[in-house]
Write a protein that holds these residues in place. Structure first.
Motif, short mmCIF file in Angstrom:
data_model
loop_
_atom_site.label_atom_id
_atom_site.label_comp_id
_atom_site.label_asym_id
_atom_site.label_seq_id
_atom_site.Cartn_x
_atom_site.Cartn_y
_atom_site.Cartn_z
N ARG A 27 49.32 -34.58 17.93
CA ARG A 27 48.12 -35.11 19.04
C ARG A 27 46.76 -34.40 18.89
NH1 ARG A 27 46.61 -32.91 24.52
NH2 ARG A 27 45.67 -34.63 25.85
N LEU A 168 52.92 -40.12 22.07
CA LEU A 168 52.47 -41.33 22.44
C LEU A 168 51.06 -41.17 22.30
CD1 LEU A 168 52.63 -44.11 23.54
CD2 LEU A 168 52.95 -43.21 25.80
N ASP A 169 50.25 -40.15 22.80
CA ASP A 169 48.86 -39.81 22.93
C ASP A 169 48.73 -39.85 21.25
OD1 ASP A 169 46.64 -39.53 24.47
OD2 ASP A 169 46.50 -37.63 23.45
N HIS A 171 49.85 -41.06 18.76
CA HIS A 171 49.76 -42.61 18.18
C HIS A 171 48.58 -43.55 18.61
CE1 HIS A 171 51.32 -46.24 16.93
NE2 HIS A 171 51.26 -46.69 18.15
N GLU A 172 48.27 -43.25 20.06
CA GLU A 172 47.02 -43.78 20.31
C GLU A 172 46.00 -43.57 19.93
OE1 GLU A 172 47.77 -43.91 24.66
OE2 GLU A 172 49.32 -45.57 24.58
N ARG A 173 45.82 -42.05 19.44
CA ARG A 173 44.77 -41.57 18.65
C ARG A 173 44.75 -41.90 17.11
NH1 ARG A 173 41.89 -38.48 22.36
NH2 ARG A 173 43.00 -38.20 24.16
N PRO A 395 49.35 -39.30 28.51
CA PRO A 395 49.19 -40.66 29.06
C PRO A 395 50.09 -40.60 30.42
CG PRO A 395 49.80 -40.76 26.67
CD PRO A 395 49.62 -39.09 26.99
N ARG A 431 51.38 -45.02 33.95
CA ARG A 431 51.96 -45.76 33.03
C ARG A 431 52.97 -46.74 33.76
NH1 ARG A 431 50.09 -44.98 27.68
NH2 ARG A 431 48.04 -44.34 27.97
N HIS A 464 57.42 -49.01 23.12
CA HIS A 464 56.44 -47.99 23.18
C HIS A 464 56.74 -46.60 23.01
CE1 HIS A 464 53.50 -51.31 24.47
NE2 HIS A 464 54.35 -51.75 25.34
#
Length: 504
Positions: A27, A168-169, A171-173, A395, A431, A464
């Motif tokens: 992350r 998850l964060d 991945h979203e970055r 998230p 979320r 997700h």
């Protein structure tokens, strides 16, 4: 399955290991604009990082070993993590009853005074105070005869979900996250590494990366061997076991219970209807993935609780037990409980950098990750600034604590059962609305599997949050393994298998 071919793009960093440290490093690096790949041989948080005592804390007991720097760092992180994941990090009052034959009252008072002052610069956590256990409602859960005690503040957390949120964060970055993907080989060239990754279905991926992070915890030495390196890593593997029993008391405080062997045992509210008791500290020399709580450990934890609590705890009461292997820094202590929980970052930058993460604890993962990426950045000639201490929340953490999220959900989904909304608020924060989507009632959430679990949430977790097996869902993304019976699990297992197969 065959080879997927050699990837020609040059990554900045490959992170091997999907526990809390690996996810935190991925992350941090992704947030600095680096190209990142994380691979985990099993599920995210499948070992040590889902087997903790579920605490975000400074480590009160470490003061007696002179670990003032570690405690100060951890207390600072306690406040940072509460800001980053307010729905997941739950401030909790801890009750420390006093027994004169174990430690004098002045010693406990002095330790708590120091704990307050090490961590209270701007902290929102209330200070410690004395308790009269004869009049305080929390004294009712203790055996008669305990008159005095103290209370202090720390926090509880769902450790596995904290790992998932970091992944998850990341991945979203922009980070690639590969679960059930083993790093089989690392080949070092002067300015880069070739890595060979094998997925569970046998497919092989080869990639090039400028740097590698060894965040494999108990497997750190094994990965170094695969990289052709034999440098000593100085780890001591310590087994910690926990038990879960039906709820022993009604309030939401926790207890820190001293033991005659000078260890301490925590007793914590857990998943609304249960109580968590832990932990043990036993040296371990087996394969880390096969660790199991021994009968002697279960008996020890029951006896530890029974010395203090009014409601007796027996091994037959245990509804779940789990054990993890902590990779601690080897030191001179004979007693595993006294081994430091601090960490060391071991950087080999003689050619393409390889950084090994040694030791550490859940609470300090973020600052460990920041230091790790800082070191790699210096080795790679990159100067992007650290950002996670004051950056965006994890998230689901952008609205606030679970009660704030719940109030919003009740306005948005007035026909949904309050128990379902409360569960989703704690699990997903803001979320939760992504899980529920446009559903107006539970009928629109699909098949109900029991315990407020519906098909739409299962689909969300698969799509997700990298759920691939029943255990991923029951014991790491949720703790519904405590609530679903065998027949319900069978139905859910079939559904998960079908949905995962449809994604392949």
């Amino acid at each position: 399955m065959g080879d997927t071919g050699a990837g020609q793009d040059l990554l900045d960093v490959l992170v091997v290991g999907g526990g809390i440290n690996g996810a935190g490093i991925a992350r941090d690096a992704a947030g600095r604009g680096w190209s990142v790949c994380l691979c985990e041989q099993d599920d995210l948080a499948s070992h040590t990082s889902s087997a903790s005592t579920k605490l975000i804390h400074g480590g009160l007991r470490y003061l007696q070993y002179g670990e003032f720097g570690l405690v100060r760092k951890a207390l600072r992180e306690r406040s940072v993590l509460q800001r980053l994941a307010p729905h997941l990090v739950v401030p909790t009052r801890f009750v420390l009853p006093h027994a004169a034959h174990l430690r004098p009252g002045w010693m406990l008072h002095a330790g708590l005074w120091l704990y307050d002052h090490l961590g209270h610069a701007g902290s929102a956590f209330p200070r410690s105070r004395r308790l009269d256990l004869r009049s305080d409602p929390r004294g009712a859960a203790l055996q008669p005869g305990f008159r005095n005690g103290f209370s202090y503040s720390d926090a509880r957390v769902d450790d596995a979900r904290l790992v998932v949120l970091n992944a998850l964060d990341a991945h979203e970055r922009g980070a690639q996250i590969h679960v059930r993907t083993r790093c089989e080989q690392l080949i070092r060239h002067r300015d880069h590494w070739w890595a060979v990754l094998r997925q569970a279905d046998g497919r092989v991926q080869r990639l090039r990366t400028r740097a590698v992070v060894n965040a494999t915890g108990p497997w750190a030495g094994n990965l170094l061997e695969r990289a052709g390196m034999d440098a000593p890593i100085g780890l001591r593997l310590v087994q910690g076991s926990h038990i879960v029993v039906p709820r022993l008391y009604a309030h939401d405080s926790a207890y820190l219970l001293q033991q005659p062997d000078q260890r301490i045992v925590f007793v914590l509210p857990f998943e609304q209807d249960f109580t968590l008791i832990g932990t043990t500290d036993v040296d371990y020399d087996g394969y880390p993935a096969q660790v199991q709580a021994a009968g002697s450990e279960v008996a020890y934890l029951c006896a530890a609780a029974n010395r203090w609590l009014r409601t007796p705890v027996q091994p037959a009461d245990v509804v779940w037990q789990y054990s993890g292997v902590r990779p601690l820094l080897a030191d001179h202590h004979h007693d595993a409980a006294k081994v430091t929980r601090d960490y060391r970052l071991q950087l080999d930058a003689s050619q393409a950098p390889l950084l090994s993460v040694l030791g550490g604890k859940l609470t300090t993962y973020r600052t460990l990750a920041e230091e790790a990426v800082d070191q790699l950045g210096a080795a790679l000639g990159r100067a992007e600034p650290a950002w996670t201490a004051d950056g965006a929340p994890l998230p689901g953490g952008d609205i606030g604590a679970a009660p704030v999220v719940l109030a919003r959900l009740q306005e948005q989904y007035p026909a949904m059962p309050p128990s379902l909304l409360a569960t989703l608020a704690r699990r997903y924060g803001s979320r939760a609305s992504a899980v529920l989507g446009d559903a107006a009632s539970t009928v629109q959430l699909g098949t109900g599997f029991g315990a407020d679990l519906y098909a739409r949430e299962v689909d969300y977790l698969i799509a997700h949050e990298w759920v691939r097996t029943l255990d991923d869902l029951l014991w790491r993304r949720t703790k519904l393994g405590l609530r679903l019976d065998a027949a319900q699990r069978d139905v859910l297992a079939q559904y998960v298998a079908q949905r995962v197969a449809a994604m392949a």
